[in-house]
Design a protein around this motif. Structure first.
Motif: not given
Length: 459
Positions: A1-30
């Protein structure tokens, strides 16, 4: 459980850290997403770490990044990390904050946060309320309270401006107001409710045997940030005995600043106010709020005794939030606001809200000085409405709309930023909503420069 929680937190922090260099939108068709996601549930599971990785790669990126520093579309949202963790904690404790018996600790935190909101608005000690999923639910609760306070009359009518959010129209419909009895009244040159038109409409409806129940004023309309003449409307509603509701879903949290208190003067006279913490108070979805000047009006409207909850006699004379609104099962929404404020302090929140207004004012000045751009409504709160209209080109309205639609599309596809549009007095308008606490002037300026560049190429 702790390993999964750490992994989820790392995914979120990496995402937040990378936001400025990313695009404000992405999407795909159904069709493309169906090909990856539409399948029967598996009979056997697979390693949870693989599931997290797959979701982070194939599902979650395909959305507007509302917390991107260059997301200026619609009403952005930039949550604090303590707020995100508060939702994680609340989910882990699995609260159902329906009654004092079931969740006394989370209920007390909600009382504390509601008390903060009351004081920021300027409400008396008799005021109260609850946190909701957002402005839509808060508006329904407010309109029910208004209807019941008026005696649930036949021929109920409600009044709002033609700039009011669709949530207000929907709330009227849900609470039994006939479509033809919802009055969408004209606005002035700044898109504020015309009080003379309100006076005439109420008089005409009373003469026709109808019963005016609610007037809804905007404290920051979603399209323009327009603020209706709140004090004039309050005077009128008080004289006529009509419930006054203020929709502050977008702009209400401006009251934590001195400038916001000034422009929203009179909001404390409303019978009810709704405001969204997941907008300009930097919280993750969902957390809206409804405040009423007299807390008893909500309980008179919503309290229903239920045999299976009769054990809530433990905690008698304590507040049960299920008696204040439409939800019985409720998440502990107040925790994220409380934890964020405890972590950063109100000075940081005031500064962040003020910065949004300052950046909008600066963007407004940039537009006014640009030979390529034209102001369509002066900046209000954090919103700027303008369009490409090159000096000396003398383009007609049809041509201008075409140029600006082209610019909107090019920003969407070719720039990191995301902007949106609205229609003002029949004119197609570009629109920036600048309320992200991570947004800088460079983010705003470079977006405006891109709009100028695309405008020059399109016109």
């Amino acid at each position: 459980m702790l390993d999964l929680a750490r992994k989820a937190a790392e995914i979120l922090v990496d995402r937040i850290d990378g936001l400025p260099a990313d695009n404000a939108w992405d999407g795909d068709f159904q069709q493309a997403l169906d090909a990856k996601l539409k399948e029967d549930p598996p009979e056997e599971g697979r390693p949870a770490g693989e599931v997290l990785d797959w979701v982070a790669r194939e599902v979650l990126p395909f959305a507007t990044r509302l917390d991107h520093p260059r997301c200026f579309a619609f009403i952005p949202s930039s949550p604090t990390w303590p707020g995100i963790l508060a939702d994680f904690m609340a989910a882990g404790y699995n609260f159902n904050q329906c009654t004092w018996l079931v969740a006394s600790g989370p209920s007390e935190i909600e009382l504390v946060v509601i008390d903060w909101l009351k004081r920021w608005i300027g409400y008396p000690d008799s005021a109260g309320g609850l946190l909701t999923s957002g402005g839509s639910a808060a508006s329904v609760d407010a309109f029910v309270a208004a209807r019941e306070a008026a005696g649930n009359p036949d021929g109920a009518t409600v009044y709002m401006s033609d700039q009011s959010h669709s949530a207000q129209v929907r709330a009227a419909r849900i609470t039994g107001v006939r479509r033809e009895h919802t009055r969408l009244l004209p606005t002035d040159e700044r898109f504020r409710l015309d009080v003379d038109a309100l006076v005439r409409a109420v008089a005409e409806d009373r003469a026709a045997g109808l019963n005016p129940v609610t007037v809804c004023a905007n404290a920051g309309a979603s399209s323009t940030g327009a603020i209706d003449p709140i004090e004039e409307i309050a005077d009128f509603c008080q004289a006529e005995g009509i419930w006054m509701h203020v929709d502050g879903a977008y702009g209400g949290f401006a009251v934590v600043t001195e400038r916001g208190k000034e422009v929203l003067r009179g909001i404390e006279r409303a019978d009810s106010v709704n405001l969204d913490g997941h907008k300009w108070f930097f919280q993750p979805y969902e957390v809206g709020g409804l405040l009423v000047k007299d807390a008893a009006t909500l309980e008179r409207a919503f309290e229903v005794h239920h045999d299976v909850l009769q054990d809530t006699i433990w905690g008698a004379n304590h507040p049960n939030f299920s008696d204040r609104g439409l939800q019985l099962s409720r998440s502990a929404r107040a925790l994220k606001i409380w934890m964020s404020v405890q972590t950063f302090g109100m000075a940081a929140f005031r500064e962040a809200v003020s910065r949004g207004m300052e950046l909008a004012a600066r963007a407004d000045e940039y537009v006014a000085e640009s030979p390529m751009l034209e102001t369509l409504n002066p900046a209000s709160l954090g919103i700027v409405c303008f369009r490409v209209n090159p000096t000396g080109r003398d383009l007609d309205e049809e041509a201008l709309a075409k140029v600006n639609r082209n610019v909107l599309a090019r920003v969407f596809w070719e720039d990191r930023a995301l902007i949106s549009s609205t229609t003002l007095a029949g004119k197609f308008s570009l629109r920036l909503c600048i309320i992200n606490h991570n947004t800088t002037w460079d983010d705003v300026r470079e977006t405006l420069e891109a709009i100028e560049k695309f405008g020059a190429e399109a016109s």
